[in-house]
Design a protein around this motif. Structure first.
Motif, PDB file in Angstrom:
ATOM      1  N   ARG A   7      61.526 120.781  29.145  1.00 61.13           N
ATOM      2  CA  ARG A   7      61.626 119.329  29.231  1.00 61.13           C
ATOM      3  C   ARG A   7      60.946 118.665  28.040  1.00 61.13           C
ATOM      4  N   LEU A   8      59.788 119.177  27.633  1.00 67.46           N
ATOM      5  CA  LEU A   8      59.049 118.576  26.527  1.00 67.46           C
ATOM      6  C   LEU A   8      59.737 118.826  25.185  1.00 67.46           C
ATOM      7  N   GLU A   9      60.344 119.998  25.030  1.00 69.62           N
ATOM      8  CA  GLU A   9      61.093 120.267  23.799  1.00 69.62           C
ATOM      9  C   GLU A   9      62.273 119.326  23.659  1.00 69.62           C
ATOM     10  N   ARG A  10      62.978 119.103  24.747  1.00 72.70           N
ATOM     11  CA  ARG A  10      64.127 118.193  24.698  1.00 72.70           C
ATOM     12  C   ARG A  10      63.676 116.746  24.534  1.00 72.70           C
ATOM     13  N   LEU A  11      62.513 116.430  25.056  1.00 71.55           N
ATOM     14  CA  LEU A  11      61.943 115.107  24.832  1.00 71.55           C
ATOM     15  C   LEU A  11      61.728 114.868  23.339  1.00 71.55           C
ATOM     16  N   LEU A  12      61.166 115.851  22.644  1.00 70.85           N
ATOM     17  CA  LEU A  12      60.915 115.702  21.207  1.00 70.85           C
ATOM     18  C   LEU A  12      62.228 115.586  20.436  1.00 70.85           C
ATOM     19  N   GLN A  13      63.257 116.312  20.850  1.00 69.80           N
ATOM     20  CA  GLN A  13      64.560 116.184  20.194  1.00 69.80           C
ATOM     21  C   GLN A  13      65.121 114.775  20.364  1.00 69.80           C
ATOM     22  N   MET A  14      64.984 114.229  21.555  1.00 67.73           N
ATOM     23  CA  MET A  14      65.483 112.882  21.804  1.00 67.73           C
ATOM     24  C   MET A  14      64.680 111.847  21.022  1.00 67.73           C
ATOM     25  N   VAL A  15      63.368 112.048  20.934  1.00 67.87           N
ATOM     26  CA  VAL A  15      62.523 111.100  20.200  1.00 67.87           C
ATOM     27  C   VAL A  15      62.899 111.080  18.724  1.00 67.87           C
ATOM     28  N   LEU A  71      62.787 102.278  23.014  1.00 64.60           N
ATOM     29  CA  LEU A  71      63.635 103.421  23.347  1.00 64.60           C
ATOM     30  C   LEU A  71      62.792 104.664  23.606  1.00 64.60           C
ATOM     31  N   ILE A  72      61.814 104.909  22.753  1.00 65.14           N
ATOM     32  CA  ILE A  72      60.954 106.082  22.924  1.00 65.14           C
ATOM     33  C   ILE A  72      60.145 105.985  24.217  1.00 65.14           C
ATOM     34  N   ASP A  73      59.625 104.808  24.512  1.00 65.60           N
ATOM     35  CA  ASP A  73      58.841 104.638  25.745  1.00 65.60           C
ATOM     36  C   ASP A  73      59.699 104.903  26.983  1.00 65.60           C
ATOM     37  N   SER A  74      60.990 104.601  26.901  1.00 66.21           N
ATOM     38  CA  SER A  74      61.855 104.847  28.052  1.00 66.21           C
ATOM     39  C   SER A  74      62.016 106.336  28.329  1.00 66.21           C
ATOM     40  N   PHE A  75      61.841 107.180  27.311  1.00 65.68           N
ATOM     41  CA  PHE A  75      61.878 108.626  27.525  1.00 65.68           C
ATOM     42  C   PHE A  75      60.610 109.122  28.212  1.00 65.68           C
ATOM     43  N   LEU A  76      59.512 108.447  27.962  1.00 64.24           N
ATOM     44  CA  LEU A  76      58.232 108.883  28.525  1.00 64.24           C
ATOM     45  C   LEU A  76      58.075 108.458  29.979  1.00 64.24           C
ATOM     46  N   GLY A  77      58.721 107.380  30.373  1.00 69.61           N
ATOM     47  CA  GLY A  77      58.576 106.874  31.735  1.00 69.61           C
ATOM     48  C   GLY A  77      59.551 107.520  32.694  1.00 69.61           C
ATOM     49  N   ASP A  78      59.401 107.170  33.958  1.00 77.53           N
ATOM     50  CA  ASP A  78      60.341 107.635  34.986  1.00 77.53           C
ATOM     51  C   ASP A  78      61.654 106.887  34.817  1.00 77.53           C
ATOM     52  N   SER A  79      62.730 107.617  34.648  1.00 74.57           N
ATOM     53  CA  SER A  79      64.031 107.010  34.396  1.00 74.57           C
ATOM     54  C   SER A  79      65.010 107.359  35.500  1.00 74.57           C
ATOM     55  N   GLU A  80      65.992 106.472  35.691  1.00 71.24           N
ATOM     56  CA  GLU A  80      67.073 106.733  36.629  1.00 71.24           C
ATOM     57  C   GLU A  80      68.181 107.555  35.979  1.00 71.24           C
ATOM     58  N   LEU A  81      68.024 107.841  34.677  1.00 70.04           N
ATOM     59  CA  LEU A  81      68.991 108.643  33.931  1.00 70.04           C
ATOM     60  C   LEU A  81      68.459 110.056  33.729  1.00 70.04           C
ATOM     61  N   ILE A  82      69.335 110.950  33.301  1.00 69.26           N
ATOM     62  CA  ILE A  82      68.919 112.332  33.099  1.00 69.26           C
ATOM     63  C   ILE A  82      69.486 112.925  31.804  1.00 69.26           C
ATOM     64  N   GLY A  83      70.187 112.119  31.019  1.00 65.58           N
ATOM     65  CA  GLY A  83      70.775 112.606  29.783  1.00 65.58           C
ATOM     66  C   GLY A  83      69.762 113.138  28.793  1.00 65.58           C
ATOM     67  N   ASP A  84      68.520 112.629  28.849  1.00 64.42           N
ATOM     68  CA  ASP A  84      67.480 113.134  27.949  1.00 64.42           C
ATOM     69  C   ASP A  84      67.188 114.596  28.218  1.00 64.42           C
ATOM     70  N   LEU A  85      67.372 115.036  29.443  1.00 62.96           N
ATOM     71  CA  LEU A  85      67.089 116.409  29.830  1.00 62.96           C
ATOM     72  C   LEU A  85      68.335 117.296  29.753  1.00 62.96           C
ATOM     73  N   THR A  86      69.461 116.799  30.232  1.00 67.92           N
ATOM     74  CA  THR A  86      70.687 117.601  30.254  1.00 67.92           C
ATOM     75  C   THR A  86      71.413 117.596  28.920  1.00 67.92           C
ATOM     76  N   GLN A  87      71.099 116.609  28.059  1.00 69.22           N
ATOM     77  CA  GLN A  87      71.797 116.423  26.786  1.00 69.22           C
ATOM     78  C   GLN A  87      73.290 116.167  27.014  1.00 69.22           C
ATOM     79  N   CYS A  88      73.577 115.503  28.121  1.00 65.07           N
ATOM     80  CA  CYS A  88      74.927 115.065  28.458  1.00 65.07           C
ATOM     81  C   CYS A  88      74.886 113.561  28.730  1.00 65.07           C
ATOM     82  N   VAL A  89      76.017 112.896  28.544  1.00 68.71           N
ATOM     83  CA  VAL A  89      76.080 111.448  28.717  1.00 68.71           C
ATOM     84  C   VAL A  89      76.066 111.099  30.197  1.00 68.71           C
ATOM     85  N   ASP A  90      75.164 110.202  30.595  1.00 73.34           N
ATOM     86  CA  ASP A  90      75.125 109.715  31.972  1.00 73.34           C
ATOM     87  C   ASP A  90      76.340 108.829  32.228  1.00 73.34           C
TER      88      ASP A  90
END
Length: 374
Positions: A94-102, A134-153
């Motif tokens: 999860r943290l590796e994919r977070l850094l990719q998204m950031v 945008l970066i802060d939205s990755f750090l918080g609790d989100s209703e989306l999951i594309g940051d983790l799955t790398q797929c479009v919500d």
């Protein structure tokens, strides 16, 4: 299995790789963005141990203490991102994919040239402020999951075929191949051109809209981390209904005034109100006025992502559906709200379960952005 995001603090550090100068530090506590900062001595130590390993040709990618997980990642030998998480059950995947998204978010709003050829540290710091929301939205609790799955919500609209047909016609009328409808960061419908966008921009663009404050219209310069990392495009957004945005990714044309006849300073005027007298019938009215009712049914879908009455077993509390070939996903936990656990707990459990299964049984998928990094 721990619940990702329960309590704990996340710190995200961005540094210039060559000098070790911090560019920014963002943080969240319990899924809520905070202003907490790490001491400079800690930042220096974290970067120092990473650089020490590099000098010995040893790649330090992650470390774990009793209550904290740390992940390092360098991009293009220019930017180093470090994330520390004390959240319960936080995984390296999860943290590796977070850094990719950031990093993708940084390229999206600043451009790759500014990040790989740093001429002025202070100017770059100022430019990177545009990416904070945008970066802060990755750090918080989100209703989306594309940051983790790398797929479009995505979501499932009731009148998908009608909306798709209108999008195709509108795209042809505006000579724009990349058009989509977005609600709460989820793609309702999109043209073939939009679906062909590479990763991570296909995930980042709707996520960006979900992180911005509502506006009647926007003309936003963006870079495409995979498709056009050094030459900006225009992201045009028009609010058709409160919560529903029409998005175009284009070049110099069309002009925003060609799409929206209203004055820039005028308030939001819903589609079912009369346009000003000076405005002749425009593209928005021509293509979207007849679809006002189908558009209205999309707005309340929001986090549910599925229309009411969709046939699902009553005991299903959460659903994550992925189409890996098309890079699309549907994620919802708002199916039976009167049952335990809570919606937030369901999201964390489903994200944790996905992380566990993916890290243990499937090879990680590398995005174009991460494959370009070193």
């Amino acid at each position: 299995m721990g619940e990702e995001g329960t309590g704990g603090t996340v710190y995200l550090l961005c540094l210039a790789a060559s000098s070790g100068v911090p560019l920014f530090c963002r943080s969240s506590c319990g899924g809520v963005p905070t202003r907490q900062q790490l001491p400079f001595s800690v930042i220096g130590s974290l970067n120092g141990v990473h650089m020490f390993g590099q000098n010995l040709e040893v790649q330090l990618s992650s470390a774990r203490t009793e209550d904290t997980t740390v992940v390092w990642k360098s991009f293009h030998d220019s930017i180093t991102l470090i994330v520390l998480s004390s959240e319960e059950g936080s995984s390296e995947l999860r943290l590796e994919r977070l850094l990719q998204m950031v990093f993708g978010a940084m390229v999206l709003l600043v451009g790759l040239e500014e990040l790989t050829n740093i001429r002025n540290i202070e100017r770059l710091k100022k430019e990177l402020r545009a990416s904070y929301h945008l970066i802060d939205s990755f750090l918080g609790d989100s209703e989306l999951i594309g940051d983790l799955t790398q797929c479009v919500d995505c979501m499932v609209p009731l009148e998908g075929s009608l909306l798709q047909e209108a999008l195709a016609g509108f795209a042809e009328a505006t000579s724009t191949a990349f058009v989509s409808l977005v609600v709460s960061g989820r793609v309702v419908a999109a043209t073939e051109g939009w679906w062909r966008l590479g990763m991570p921009e296909a995930v980042l663009l709707p996520w960006l809209l979900g992180s911005l404050l509502p506006q009647t219209a926007r003309d936003y310069p963006v870079y495409l981390p995979h498709g056009s990392p050094t030459v900006p495009h225009r992201l045009l957004t028009l609010t058709l209904l409160p919560g529903l945005e029409l998005c175009l990714l284009c070049g110099p044309r069309p002009l925003l005034s060609e799409l929206d006849p209203q004055l820039p300073t005028s308030p939001t005027v819903p589609l079912d109100d009369h346009a000003p007298d000076h405005a002749s019938p425009q593209l928005l009215e021509r293509w979207w006025q007849p679809l006002l009712e189908p558009l209205r049914t999309c707005v309340p879908l929001g986090p549910r992502a599925l229309p009411a009455g969709f046939p699902l077993h009553v005991d299903i509390l959460g659903l994550l559906l992925l189409h890996l070939e098309l890079r699309r996903c549907l994620f919802t936990v708002e199916l039976s709200e009167d049952k335990e656990p809570s919606l937030d707990q369901r999201r964390r459990l489903l994200r944790s379960f996905y992380t566990l299964v993916t890290s243990m049984h499937f090879s990680p998928v590398t995005t174009e952005t991460s494959s370009a990094s070193h």
